[in-house]
Design a protein around this motif. Structure first.
Motif, mmCIF file in Angstrom:
data_model
loop_
_atom_site.group_PDB
_atom_site.id
_atom_site.type_symbol
_atom_site.label_atom_id
_atom_site.label_comp_id
_atom_site.label_asym_id
_atom_site.label_seq_id
_atom_site.Cartn_x
_atom_site.Cartn_y
_atom_site.Cartn_z
ATOM 1 N N ARG A 45 -3.411 2.027 -4.051
ATOM 2 C CA ARG A 45 -2.504 1.773 -3.229
ATOM 3 C C ARG A 45 -3.132 2.613 -1.732
ATOM 4 O O ARG A 45 -3.338 1.589 -0.450
ATOM 5 N N GLY A 49 -4.828 -0.136 0.482
ATOM 6 C CA GLY A 49 -4.127 -0.822 1.694
ATOM 7 C C GLY A 49 -3.715 -2.093 0.896
ATOM 8 O O GLY A 49 -3.267 -2.699 1.555
ATOM 9 N N ASP A 50 -2.808 -1.921 -0.528
ATOM 10 C CA ASP A 50 -2.326 -2.997 -0.951
ATOM 11 C C ASP A 50 -1.770 -2.885 -1.900
ATOM 12 O O ASP A 50 -2.055 -1.168 -2.565
ATOM 13 N N LEU A 52 -1.064 -4.133 -4.444
ATOM 14 C CA LEU A 52 -1.591 -3.986 -6.073
ATOM 15 C C LEU A 52 -1.355 -4.228 -7.250
ATOM 16 O O LEU A 52 -1.361 -5.494 -7.811
ATOM 17 N N THR A 63 -0.528 -7.862 -7.473
ATOM 18 C CA THR A 63 -0.721 -9.277 -6.700
ATOM 19 C C THR A 63 -1.547 -9.693 -6.543
ATOM 20 O O THR A 63 -2.958 -9.868 -7.476
ATOM 21 N N TYR A 65 -4.307 -10.222 -3.967
ATOM 22 C CA TYR A 65 -6.086 -9.328 -4.194
ATOM 23 C C TYR A 65 -5.888 -8.009 -5.265
ATOM 24 O O TYR A 65 -7.208 -8.585 -5.690
#
Length: 312
Positions: A45, A49-50, A52, A63, A65
């Motif tokens: 994560r 930068g997400d 997830l 997510t 992404y």
């Protein structure tokens, strides 16, 4: 993300989480503890930068992404696994593929017939294509002709090329049986130097050169010949000799084979000519490709029959 410091092992964890939707099940899949997988997810994560995954009841839901990474990530992991796996044996009878050989038409006569018979019997799903060598730059045939192997006289090679010695080929003189200029000569004997130099020659040269190894050998004994015609294929050389009073220097194996079907007489050349060492070359990236390995072995075995010194 700083890819230089990114732990690629985390991609296996991400793949397992995408497949299982649970840190517990992903841990079991990977042979890790659940806390270790949770710790890896935290690192993922941060690095990507997400979030997830978001928790939905007892499941982790990817997510948008992360969901977009599912298929390409699995494909890349499969590709890396295949890349690092040792080569596997193939079953020729079920193998399917195309194999391109770059070489002069000598190989259309001396290699392709037995190779075609072998493939029909043992690997019917494999297609072989014989293509021309790139003029002036034979090694470039591997890239520009997309050849899986190139068959050519030995030469200096770049580091990215693998090489196998196949056979040596001496050179013999061919002439038609009715040629009045060779009346009284016994096939198999050495053609007198005067006869060899007085007769006009057909020269094999895909590039249209008017001199070759035979001319260099003649120069060593202070003589020269007259090249009347150049032809880009050996079959054309033999046909020209059959239909005229021209003679030619050709590889000994081809001379013996064509003598029967073209009614030619074969003689030894009057000057020493070093036999040509013929090699097979291919890109090192295909060293362990199963189908390419199998076909190369068949080519090695068939061409070794052209020279007793290379036969098993």
């Amino acid at each position: 993300m700083n890819f230089a410091t990114f732990d690629l092992n985390l991609l296996r964890v991400l793949d397992a989480l995408l497949c299982e939707g649970s840190t517990v099940k992903a841990a079991k899949r990977l042979g890790l503890s659940q806390p270790a997988v949770s710790g890896s997810l935290s690192r993922l994560r941060y690095a990507m930068g997400d979030p997830l995954f978001v928790r939905q009841g007892n499941r982790l839901v990817a997510t948008e992404y992360a969901a977009g990474l599912r298929v390409p990530l699995r494909e890349e992991l499969d590709r890396i696994e295949a890349l690092l796996s040792p080569p596997t044996l193939i079953d020729p009878k079920t193998a399917v593929g195309t194999f391109r050989i770059a070489g002069v038409d000598f190989f259309a006569e001396m290699l392709i017939p037995p190779l075609a018979d072998l493939l029909q019997k043992e690997a019917p799903g494999v297609r072989v294509q014989l293509v021309d060598l790139v003029p002036q730059d034979h090694v470039a045939s591997l890239e520009r002709r997309k050849a899986d192997i190139a068959l050519l006289p030995d030469m200096p090679l770049p580091d990215w090329v693998s090489r196998k010695e196949l056979f040596r080929s001496a050179f013999h003189v061919i002439a038609r049986k009715g040629n009045p200029e060779i009346a009284g000569l016994t096939p198999g004997e050495t053609m007198p130097l005067e006869v060899f130099c007085c007769l006009h020659h057909v020269l094999f040269s895909p590039e249209g050169h008017t001199a070759a190894m035979g001319d260099a050998a003649l120069a060593e004994v202070g003589r020269q010949r007259h090249v009347a015609i150049t032809v880009p294929v050996f079959s054309g050389v033999c046909r020209a000799v059959r239909e005229s009073d021209l003679i030619a220097l050709v590889p000994a194996q081809l001379a013996a084979d064509m003598a029967r079907s073209f009614e030619l007489q074969v003689f030894l050349p009057p000057m020493p000519i070093d036999p040509a060492l013929i090699v097979g070359i291919w890109h090192k990236r295909a060293d362990k490709a199963p189908l390419a390995m199998w076909i190369r072995e068949q080519i090695f075995r068939l061409t070794s029959r052209l020279d007793p010194a290379f036969a098993d």
